[in-house]
Motif scaffolding. Structure first.
Motif, PDB file in Angstrom:
ATOM      1  N   SER A  41      -4.046  13.161  -9.436  1.00  0.00           N
ATOM      2  CA  SER A  41      -3.381  14.254  -8.746  1.00  0.00           C
ATOM      3  C   SER A  41      -1.906  13.938  -8.582  1.00  0.00           C
ATOM      4  CB  SER A  41      -4.011  14.457  -7.359  1.00  0.00           C
ATOM      5  OG  SER A  41      -3.683  13.375  -6.510  1.00  0.00           O
ATOM      6  N   ASP A  42      -1.211  14.783  -7.820  1.00  0.00           N
ATOM      7  CA  ASP A  42       0.183  14.531  -7.517  1.00  0.00           C
ATOM      8  C   ASP A  42       0.351  13.299  -6.633  1.00  0.00           C
ATOM      9  OD1 ASP A  42       1.009  16.664  -8.988  1.00  0.00           O
ATOM     10  OD2 ASP A  42       1.076  18.048  -7.304  1.00  0.00           O
ATOM     11  N   ASN A  43      -0.605  13.043  -5.784  1.00  0.00           N
ATOM     12  CA  ASN A  43      -0.534  11.898  -4.872  1.00  0.00           C
ATOM     13  C   ASN A  43      -1.812  11.084  -4.955  1.00  0.00           C
ATOM     14  OD1 ASN A  43       1.988  12.422  -3.906  1.00  0.00           O
ATOM     15  ND2 ASN A  43       1.397  12.759  -1.782  1.00  0.00           N
ATOM     16  N   ASN A  44      -1.769   9.961  -5.637  1.00  0.00           N
ATOM     17  CA  ASN A  44      -2.841   8.971  -5.601  1.00  0.00           C
ATOM     18  C   ASN A  44      -2.396   7.806  -4.732  1.00  0.00           C
ATOM     19  OD1 ASN A  44      -4.780   8.727  -8.705  1.00  0.00           O
ATOM     20  ND2 ASN A  44      -4.713  10.324  -7.163  1.00  0.00           N
ATOM     21  N   LEU A  45      -3.353   7.057  -4.233  1.00  0.00           N
ATOM     22  CA  LEU A  45      -3.060   5.873  -3.445  1.00  0.00           C
ATOM     23  C   LEU A  45      -3.124   4.629  -4.330  1.00  0.00           C
ATOM     24  CD1 LEU A  45      -5.373   6.893  -0.508  1.00  0.00           C
ATOM     25  CD2 LEU A  45      -2.883   6.874  -0.417  1.00  0.00           C
ATOM     26  N   VAL A  63      -3.509  -4.591  -9.083  1.00  0.00           N
ATOM     27  CA  VAL A  63      -3.144  -3.324  -8.464  1.00  0.00           C
ATOM     28  C   VAL A  63      -4.289  -2.347  -8.711  1.00  0.00           C
ATOM     29  CG1 VAL A  63      -1.821  -2.600 -10.502  1.00  0.00           C
ATOM     30  CG2 VAL A  63      -1.448  -1.458  -8.302  1.00  0.00           C
ATOM     31  N   ARG A  64      -4.694  -1.634  -7.686  1.00  0.00           N
ATOM     32  CA  ARG A  64      -5.794  -0.673  -7.780  1.00  0.00           C
ATOM     33  C   ARG A  64      -5.306   0.697  -7.321  1.00  0.00           C
ATOM     34  NH1 ARG A  64      -7.050  -4.236 -10.382  1.00  0.00           N
ATOM     35  NH2 ARG A  64      -8.821  -5.662 -10.162  1.00  0.00           N
ATOM     36  N   GLN A  65      -5.595   1.692  -8.129  1.00  0.00           N
ATOM     37  CA  GLN A  65      -5.224   3.074  -7.841  1.00  0.00           C
ATOM     38  C   GLN A  65      -6.485   3.867  -7.561  1.00  0.00           C
ATOM     39  OE1 GLN A  65      -2.553   4.662 -10.760  1.00  0.00           O
ATOM     40  NE2 GLN A  65      -2.974   6.800 -10.234  1.00  0.00           N
ATOM     41  N   PHE A  66      -6.456   4.718  -6.536  1.00  0.00           N
ATOM     42  CA  PHE A  66      -7.634   5.509  -6.220  1.00  0.00           C
ATOM     43  C   PHE A  66      -7.217   6.819  -5.580  1.00  0.00           C
ATOM     44  CE2 PHE A  66      -6.692   2.984  -2.536  1.00  0.00           C
ATOM     45  CZ  PHE A  66      -7.104   3.695  -1.424  1.00  0.00           C
ATOM     46  N   GLY A  67      -8.079   7.821  -5.715  1.00  0.00           N
ATOM     47  CA  GLY A  67      -7.780   9.136  -5.158  1.00  0.00           C
ATOM     48  C   GLY A  67      -8.662  10.194  -5.771  1.00  0.00           C
ATOM     49  N   THR A  68      -8.323  11.442  -5.499  1.00  0.00           N
ATOM     50  CA  THR A  68      -9.075  12.594  -6.005  1.00  0.00           C
ATOM     51  C   THR A  68      -8.110  13.521  -6.730  1.00  0.00           C
ATOM     52  OG1 THR A  68      -8.730  13.999  -4.052  1.00  0.00           O
ATOM     53  CG2 THR A  68     -10.554  12.406  -3.958  1.00  0.00           C
ATOM     54  N   SER A  69      -8.611  14.685  -7.134  1.00  0.00           N
ATOM     55  CA  SER A  69      -7.752  15.682  -7.772  1.00  0.00           C
ATOM     56  C   SER A  69      -6.887  16.414  -6.752  1.00  0.00           C
ATOM     57  CB  SER A  69      -8.600  16.688  -8.546  1.00  0.00           C
ATOM     58  OG  SER A  69      -9.509  17.342  -7.668  1.00  0.00           O
ATOM     59  N   LEU A  70      -7.127  16.138  -5.469  1.00  0.00           N
ATOM     60  CA  LEU A  70      -6.311  16.714  -4.403  1.00  0.00           C
ATOM     61  C   LEU A  70      -5.410  15.638  -3.812  1.00  0.00           C
ATOM     62  CD1 LEU A  70      -9.062  18.960  -2.795  1.00  0.00           C
ATOM     63  CD2 LEU A  70      -7.274  19.627  -4.414  1.00  0.00           C
ATOM     64  N   GLU A  71      -4.879  15.873  -2.647  1.00  0.00           N
ATOM     65  CA  GLU A  71      -3.846  14.988  -2.105  1.00  0.00           C
ATOM     66  C   GLU A  71      -4.414  13.949  -1.150  1.00  0.00           C
ATOM     67  OE1 GLU A  71       0.315  15.338   0.468  1.00  0.00           O
ATOM     68  OE2 GLU A  71      -0.764  17.127  -0.163  1.00  0.00           O
ATOM     69  N   GLU A  72      -3.889  12.731  -1.241  1.00  0.00           N
ATOM     70  CA  GLU A  72      -4.188  11.660  -0.293  1.00  0.00           C
ATOM     71  C   GLU A  72      -2.882  11.128   0.313  1.00  0.00           C
ATOM     72  OE1 GLU A  72      -7.591  12.453  -2.261  1.00  0.00           O
ATOM     73  OE2 GLU A  72      -6.024  11.432  -3.413  1.00  0.00           O
ATOM     74  N   GLU A  73      -2.980  10.616   1.532  1.00  0.00           N
ATOM     75  CA  GLU A  73      -1.837   9.992   2.188  1.00  0.00           C
ATOM     76  C   GLU A  73      -2.292   8.659   2.794  1.00  0.00           C
ATOM     77  OE1 GLU A  73       1.295  10.793   2.249  1.00  0.00           O
ATOM     78  OE2 GLU A  73       1.152  12.782   1.321  1.00  0.00           O
ATOM     79  N   PRO A  74      -1.438   7.627   2.728  1.00  0.00           N
ATOM     80  CA  PRO A  74      -1.824   6.305   3.247  1.00  0.00           C
ATOM     81  C   PRO A  74      -1.572   6.183   4.743  1.00  0.00           C
ATOM     82  CG  PRO A  74       0.329   6.174   2.241  1.00  0.00           C
ATOM     83  CD  PRO A  74      -0.134   7.599   2.053  1.00  0.00           C
ATOM     84  N   GLY A 129      -4.217   1.616 -17.564  1.00  0.00           N
ATOM     85  CA  GLY A 129      -5.436   2.185 -18.127  1.00  0.00           C
ATOM     86  C   GLY A 129      -6.109   3.226 -17.275  1.00  0.00           C
ATOM     87  N   ARG A 130      -5.548   3.523 -16.113  1.00  0.00           N
ATOM     88  CA  ARG A 130      -6.181   4.506 -15.235  1.00  0.00           C
ATOM     89  C   ARG A 130      -5.272   5.708 -15.075  1.00  0.00           C
ATOM     90  NH1 ARG A 130      -7.066   6.905 -10.482  1.00  0.00           N
ATOM     91  NH2 ARG A 130      -9.091   6.777  -9.478  1.00  0.00           N
ATOM     92  N   PRO A 131      -5.685   6.898 -15.536  1.00  0.00           N
ATOM     93  CA  PRO A 131      -4.841   8.080 -15.376  1.00  0.00           C
ATOM     94  C   PRO A 131      -4.809   8.535 -13.928  1.00  0.00           C
ATOM     95  CG  PRO A 131      -6.956   8.697 -16.306  1.00  0.00           C
ATOM     96  CD  PRO A 131      -6.924   7.191 -16.260  1.00  0.00           C
ATOM     97  N   TYR A 146       0.862  -1.183   0.000  1.00  0.00           N
ATOM     98  CA  TYR A 146       0.000   0.000   0.000  1.00  0.00           C
ATOM     99  C   TYR A 146       0.895   1.229   0.000  1.00  0.00           C
ATOM    100  CZ  TYR A 146      -3.734   3.123   1.836  1.00  0.00           C
ATOM    101  OH  TYR A 146      -4.651   4.129   2.038  1.00  0.00           O
ATOM    102  N   GLY A 147       0.608   2.165  -0.913  1.00  0.00           N
ATOM    103  CA  GLY A 147       1.467   3.335  -0.991  1.00  0.00           C
ATOM    104  C   GLY A 147       0.868   4.451  -1.818  1.00  0.00           C
ATOM    105  N   ILE A 148       1.743   5.363  -2.280  1.00  0.00           N
ATOM    106  CA  ILE A 148       1.318   6.523  -3.052  1.00  0.00           C
ATOM    107  C   ILE A 148       2.110   6.575  -4.359  1.00  0.00           C
ATOM    108  CG2 ILE A 148       0.547   7.900  -1.094  1.00  0.00           C
ATOM    109  CD1 ILE A 148       3.222   9.306  -1.093  1.00  0.00           C
ATOM    110  N   THR A 149       1.493   7.188  -5.363  1.00  0.00           N
ATOM    111  CA  THR A 149       2.111   7.311  -6.676  1.00  0.00           C
ATOM    112  C   THR A 149       1.802   8.674  -7.264  1.00  0.00           C
ATOM    113  OG1 THR A 149       2.202   6.408  -8.927  1.00  0.00           O
ATOM    114  CG2 THR A 149       0.099   6.232  -7.772  1.00  0.00           C
TER     115      THR A 149
END
Length: 245
Positions: free
Chosen positions: A57-61, A75-86, A52-54, A42-45
């Motif tokens: 934001s600067d920090n997605n999970l 692998v699943r990527q999720f987040g918003t247009s703002l910042e997330e932290e794990p 296939g998933r753009p 689990y981390g950030i990217t």
């Protein structure tokens, strides 16, 4: 001498190495294995780590699952247009469900952000489907770090807040003792918020982790910048442990 010969003599050898990344920066915060030999990271990217998933934001999970032989299952990527932290923990369940938490500055759910950072809890199925995400907090910054599961399936999140997190009961109102407070949130296995208990001293208090005993007693640990509970501060930052029934 081959690796199997070394293993038979009690020498630790590398079983497998898997590398995961995107065109951006990728950092793993925590890893956890389940009772079937699978491994989760689990981390950030800052890029696109799920094909296939753009990135939003600067920090997605992201959450990735590897099989016992090191093969990437999903692998699943999720987040918003703002910042997330794990958060610093992953909870796995015997049926294959996986829970992760953290905090977000955006709207991970249909519920709008309550203000600044909100705490969230997300549930994934064994196949990598996001079953649900629950988001909550007060009007200030609320950051979730520790995560643990009780024997009955309830989830507990260790939180730090520089505001006041709403309580479920007018008889047990939360209030900010000064600067950053610690808090403990209890949610059921479906993500329904049962209660939040906020605590701290006049200085800053940061809750980092939570653990559950076999008899469902809850322990929260963290850092205190001053006096907290019945013990006087010893100078500088102190550690603290708080026990809940």
């Amino acid at each position: 001498m081959c690796s199997s010969d070394l293993s038979s003599k009690g020498v630790s050898t590398t079983q497998w190495t898997a590398q995961l990344g995107s065109e951006g920066n990728d950092n793993i915060a925590v890893t956890q294995s389940d009772n079937r030999g699978n491994t989760y990271v689990y981390g950030i990217t800052t890029g696109t780590i799920e094909p296939g998933r753009p990135a939003d934001s600067d920090n997605n999970l992201f959450l990735a699952k590897y099989g016992p032989s090191g093969d990437l299952l999903w692998v699943r990527q999720f987040g918003t247009s703002l910042e997330e932290e794990p958060s610093a923990q992953i909870v796995t369940r015997p049926n294959g469900d996986v829970y992760v938490s953290g905090y977000t500055k955006g709207d991970l759910t249909a519920t709008p952000n309550a203000g600044s950072d909100d705490v969230f809890l997300a549930k994934f199925t064994s196949s990598g489907t996001i079953a649900w995400i629950k988001q909550f907090g007060g009007s200030a910054s609320d950051q979730g770090f520790g995560l643990a599961a009780a024997p009955n399936g309830d989830l507990y999140i260790a939180i730090e807040t520089n505001g006041t997190i709403p309580s479920e009961s007018p008889l047990l109102p939360n209030s900010n003792a000064g600067s950053w407070d610690s808090a403990l949130a209890r949610l059921d296995k479906n993500g329904n918020l049962i209660w939040v208990r906020q605590f701290g001293g006049a200085s800053y208090d940061y809750a980092w982790d939570v653990a559950i005993s076999k008899t469902s007693e809850i322990y929260v640990i963290g850092t205190a910048g001053g006096d907290i509970g019945t013990t006087s501060g010893l100078g500088g930052d102190d550690g603290f442990v708080t026990k809940y029934d």
